[in-house]
Design a protein around this motif. Structure first.
Motif, PDB file in Angstrom:
ATOM      1  N   ILE A   1       0.876  -1.174   0.000  1.00  0.00           N
ATOM      2  CA  ILE A   1       0.000   0.000   0.000  1.00  0.00           C
ATOM      3  C   ILE A   1       0.913   1.223   0.000  1.00  0.00           C
ATOM      4  CG2 ILE A   1      -1.634   1.359   1.369  1.00  0.00           C
ATOM      5  CD1 ILE A   1      -2.721  -1.286   2.498  1.00  0.00           C
ATOM      6  N   CYS A   2       0.846   1.998  -1.078  1.00  0.00           N
ATOM      7  CA  CYS A   2       1.700   3.185  -1.219  1.00  0.00           C
ATOM      8  C   CYS A   2       0.857   4.378  -1.656  1.00  0.00           C
ATOM      9  CB  CYS A   2       2.780   2.949  -2.276  1.00  0.00           C
ATOM     10  SG  CYS A   2       3.919   1.622  -1.907  1.00  0.00           S
ATOM     11  N   PHE A   3       1.133   5.524  -1.075  1.00  0.00           N
ATOM     12  CA  PHE A   3       0.491   6.782  -1.467  1.00  0.00           C
ATOM     13  C   PHE A   3       1.372   7.907  -0.952  1.00  0.00           C
ATOM     14  CE2 PHE A   3      -1.443   4.917   2.277  1.00  0.00           C
ATOM     15  CZ  PHE A   3      -1.243   5.900   3.235  1.00  0.00           C
ATOM     16  N   ASP A   4       1.230   9.083  -1.573  1.00  0.00           N
ATOM     17  CA  ASP A   4       2.085  10.211  -1.220  1.00  0.00           C
ATOM     18  C   ASP A   4       1.523  11.087  -0.105  1.00  0.00           C
ATOM     19  OD1 ASP A   4       4.076   9.573  -3.078  1.00  0.00           O
ATOM     20  OD2 ASP A   4       3.026  10.627  -4.681  1.00  0.00           O
ATOM     21  N   LYS A   5       0.224  11.278  -0.101  1.00  0.00           N
ATOM     22  CA  LYS A   5      -0.392  12.175   0.869  1.00  0.00           C
ATOM     23  C   LYS A   5      -1.250  11.370   1.841  1.00  0.00           C
ATOM     24  CE  LYS A   5      -0.681  15.920  -2.456  1.00  0.00           C
ATOM     25  NZ  LYS A   5      -1.591  16.730  -3.255  1.00  0.00           N
ATOM     26  N   ILE A   6      -1.158  11.714   3.103  1.00  0.00           N
ATOM     27  CA  ILE A   6      -1.929  10.994   4.110  1.00  0.00           C
ATOM     28  C   ILE A   6      -3.427  11.113   3.844  1.00  0.00           C
ATOM     29  CG2 ILE A   6      -2.064  12.835   5.825  1.00  0.00           C
ATOM     30  CD1 ILE A   6      -1.440  10.506   7.904  1.00  0.00           C
ATOM     31  N   THR A   7      -3.863  12.226   3.278  1.00  0.00           N
ATOM     32  CA  THR A   7      -5.284  12.377   2.968  1.00  0.00           C
ATOM     33  C   THR A   7      -5.733  11.328   1.952  1.00  0.00           C
ATOM     34  OG1 THR A   7      -4.730  14.101   1.366  1.00  0.00           O
ATOM     35  CG2 THR A   7      -5.439  14.834   3.556  1.00  0.00           C
ATOM     36  N   ASP A   8      -4.847  10.974   1.012  1.00  0.00           N
ATOM     37  CA  ASP A   8      -5.170   9.908   0.053  1.00  0.00           C
ATOM     38  C   ASP A   8      -5.328   8.576   0.777  1.00  0.00           C
ATOM     39  OD1 ASP A   8      -5.009  11.753  -2.006  1.00  0.00           O
ATOM     40  OD2 ASP A   8      -2.958  11.184  -2.562  1.00  0.00           O
ATOM     41  N   GLY A   9      -4.440   8.309   1.703  1.00  0.00           N
ATOM     42  CA  GLY A   9      -4.524   7.075   2.472  1.00  0.00           C
ATOM     43  C   GLY A   9      -5.792   6.996   3.296  1.00  0.00           C
ATOM     44  N   LEU A  10      -6.174   8.110   3.894  1.00  0.00           N
ATOM     45  CA  LEU A  10      -7.383   8.137   4.723  1.00  0.00           C
ATOM     46  C   LEU A  10      -8.644   7.936   3.883  1.00  0.00           C
ATOM     47  CD1 LEU A  10      -6.390  11.074   7.105  1.00  0.00           C
ATOM     48  CD2 LEU A  10      -6.477   8.628   7.680  1.00  0.00           C
ATOM     49  N   LYS A  11      -8.627   8.382   2.628  1.00  0.00           N
ATOM     50  CA  LYS A  11      -9.779   8.214   1.744  1.00  0.00           C
ATOM     51  C   LYS A  11      -9.866   6.795   1.181  1.00  0.00           C
ATOM     52  CE  LYS A  11      -9.764  12.942   0.004  1.00  0.00           C
ATOM     53  NZ  LYS A  11      -9.429  13.779  -1.155  1.00  0.00           N
ATOM     54  N   ARG A  12      -8.728   6.215   0.844  1.00  0.00           N
ATOM     55  CA  ARG A  12      -8.724   4.961   0.086  1.00  0.00           C
ATOM     56  C   ARG A  12      -8.617   3.701   0.940  1.00  0.00           C
ATOM     57  NH1 ARG A  12      -3.923   6.101  -3.670  1.00  0.00           N
ATOM     58  NH2 ARG A  12      -4.038   3.847  -3.944  1.00  0.00           N
ATOM     59  N   TYR A  13      -8.182   3.848   2.197  1.00  0.00           N
ATOM     60  CA  TYR A  13      -7.927   2.676   3.031  1.00  0.00           C
ATOM     61  C   TYR A  13      -8.574   2.833   4.395  1.00  0.00           C
ATOM     62  CZ  TYR A  13      -4.479   1.919  -0.588  1.00  0.00           C
ATOM     63  OH  TYR A  13      -3.873   1.753  -1.809  1.00  0.00           O
ATOM     64  N   ARG A  14      -8.758   1.701   5.049  1.00  0.00           N
ATOM     65  CA  ARG A  14      -9.208   1.713   6.441  1.00  0.00           C
ATOM     66  C   ARG A  14      -7.997   2.076   7.286  1.00  0.00           C
ATOM     67  NH1 ARG A  14     -10.251  -2.889  10.264  1.00  0.00           N
ATOM     68  NH2 ARG A  14      -9.200  -4.124   8.684  1.00  0.00           N
ATOM     69  N   ASP A  15      -8.171   2.942   8.256  1.00  0.00           N
ATOM     70  CA  ASP A  15      -7.035   3.347   9.087  1.00  0.00           C
ATOM     71  C   ASP A  15      -7.308   3.065  10.557  1.00  0.00           C
ATOM     72  OD1 ASP A  15      -7.710   6.338  10.374  1.00  0.00           O
ATOM     73  OD2 ASP A  15      -8.758   5.900   8.503  1.00  0.00           O
ATOM     74  N   ILE A  16      -6.242   2.681  11.235  1.00  0.00           N
ATOM     75  CA  ILE A  16      -6.275   2.411  12.666  1.00  0.00           C
ATOM     76  C   ILE A  16      -5.108   3.175  13.281  1.00  0.00           C
ATOM     77  CG2 ILE A  16      -6.055   0.631  14.449  1.00  0.00           C
ATOM     78  CD1 ILE A  16      -6.976  -1.358  12.192  1.00  0.00           C
ATOM     79  N   LYS A  17      -5.337   3.856  14.376  1.00  0.00           N
ATOM     80  CA  LYS A  17      -4.267   4.601  15.040  1.00  0.00           C
ATOM     81  C   LYS A  17      -3.853   3.875  16.309  1.00  0.00           C
ATOM     82  CE  LYS A  17      -5.941   8.942  13.176  1.00  0.00           C
ATOM     83  NZ  LYS A  17      -7.000   8.392  12.366  1.00  0.00           N
ATOM     84  N   MET A  18      -2.547   3.781  16.506  1.00  0.00           N
ATOM     85  CA  MET A  18      -2.003   3.176  17.725  1.00  0.00           C
ATOM     86  C   MET A  18      -0.935   4.105  18.283  1.00  0.00           C
ATOM     87  SD  MET A  18      -1.507  -0.848  16.734  1.00  0.00           S
ATOM     88  CE  MET A  18      -0.829  -1.237  18.350  1.00  0.00           C
ATOM     89  N   VAL A  19      -0.922   4.283  19.583  1.00  0.00           N
ATOM     90  CA  VAL A  19       0.130   5.055  20.246  1.00  0.00           C
ATOM     91  C   VAL A  19       1.088   4.054  20.875  1.00  0.00           C
ATOM     92  CG1 VAL A  19       0.644   6.712  22.067  1.00  0.00           C
ATOM     93  CG2 VAL A  19      -1.397   7.018  20.645  1.00  0.00           C
ATOM     94  N   MET A  20       2.354   4.162  20.490  1.00  0.00           N
ATOM     95  CA  MET A  20       3.378   3.238  20.988  1.00  0.00           C
ATOM     96  C   MET A  20       4.662   4.012  21.237  1.00  0.00           C
ATOM     97  SD  MET A  20       2.911  -0.052  18.430  1.00  0.00           S
ATOM     98  CE  MET A  20       2.879   0.862  16.881  1.00  0.00           C
ATOM     99  N   ASP A  21       5.229   3.855  22.425  1.00  0.00           N
ATOM    100  CA  ASP A  21       6.542   4.437  22.674  1.00  0.00           C
ATOM    101  C   ASP A  21       7.590   3.624  21.898  1.00  0.00           C
ATOM    102  OD1 ASP A  21       7.090   2.101  24.162  1.00  0.00           O
ATOM    103  OD2 ASP A  21       6.869   3.117  26.081  1.00  0.00           O
ATOM    104  N   GLU A  22       8.814   4.036  21.987  1.00  0.00           N
ATOM    105  CA  GLU A  22       9.892   3.402  21.222  1.00  0.00           C
ATOM    106  C   GLU A  22       9.992   1.900  21.480  1.00  0.00           C
ATOM    107  OE1 GLU A  22      14.751   3.608  21.056  1.00  0.00           O
ATOM    108  OE2 GLU A  22      13.662   5.386  21.681  1.00  0.00           O
ATOM    109  N   LYS A  23       9.964   1.533  22.740  1.00  0.00           N
ATOM    110  CA  LYS A  23      10.110   0.122  23.098  1.00  0.00           C
ATOM    111  C   LYS A  23       8.946  -0.715  22.585  1.00  0.00           C
ATOM    112  CE  LYS A  23      10.901  -2.857  27.091  1.00  0.00           C
ATOM    113  NZ  LYS A  23      11.079  -2.919  28.533  1.00  0.00           N
ATOM    114  N   LYS A  24       7.734  -0.219  22.789  1.00  0.00           N
ATOM    115  CA  LYS A  24       6.553  -0.958  22.349  1.00  0.00           C
ATOM    116  C   LYS A  24       6.511  -1.040  20.820  1.00  0.00           C
ATOM    117  CE  LYS A  24       1.581  -1.290  22.914  1.00  0.00           C
ATOM    118  NZ  LYS A  24       0.378  -0.733  23.525  1.00  0.00           N
TER     119      LYS A  24
END
Length: 149
Positions: free
Chosen positions: A12-35
């Motif tokens: 899955i490749c795209f240049d702009k995050i807005t394109d990714g948000l429109k074309r794909y399902r997105d999930i956000k995760m918060v992870m520190d460096e170790k995790k």
């Protein structure tokens, strides 16, 4: 590796995050460096090393920016970057690297420090039952995972 080659592998490749948000399902995760290191290392094992890649723009940085990044890295990590460094005439094209543990450690550290964001790609691994995903490093230890809808 060139971005076109990665796309041929099914990433899955795209240049702009807005394109990714429109074309794909997105999930956000918060992870520190170790995790994040543990999470992506586990995914690499699940997908197989030949299905894991990362973009890494370090070699396109100006010298002053490289020096700032280098301050966050160990001597061993800086030496490693010299080993994977593309030839000067390939720097504009060659930003995608197979994701090994050394590069992964560097990437998650720089993402955590908000110094240099990278994208991690896992191409589909049908033999392992894994669908392709792309992970964008973001501010405040957030990673955005893009999957097919």
């Amino acid at each position: 590796m060139k971005a076109a080659e990665l796309q041929e592998k099914g990433a899955i490749c795209f240049d702009k995050i807005t394109d990714g948000l429109k074309r794909y399902r997105d999930i956000k995760m918060v992870m520190d460096e170790k995790k994040a290191y543990s999470h992506f290392k586990s995914l690499k094992k699940e997908y197989g090393a030949d299905h894991a890649y990362a973009d890494f723009y370090y070699f396109r940085l100006d010298e002053e920016s490289k020096e700032m990044v280098d301050e966050l890295l160990s001597r061993e990590e800086r030496d490693y970057l010299q080993v994977i460094k593309p030839f000067p005439d390939e720097v504009e094209d060659e930003i995608i690297f197979p994701l090994d543990d050394k590069l992964l450690r560097i990437i998650v550290r720089l993402n955590a420090q908000e110094m240099l964001f990278s994208t991690i790609y896992f191409t589909s691994s049908e033999e392992r039952g894994r669908s392709r995903t792309t992970w964008w490093g973001n501010y405040e230890n957030e990673y955005i995972c893009f999957k097919d809808k």
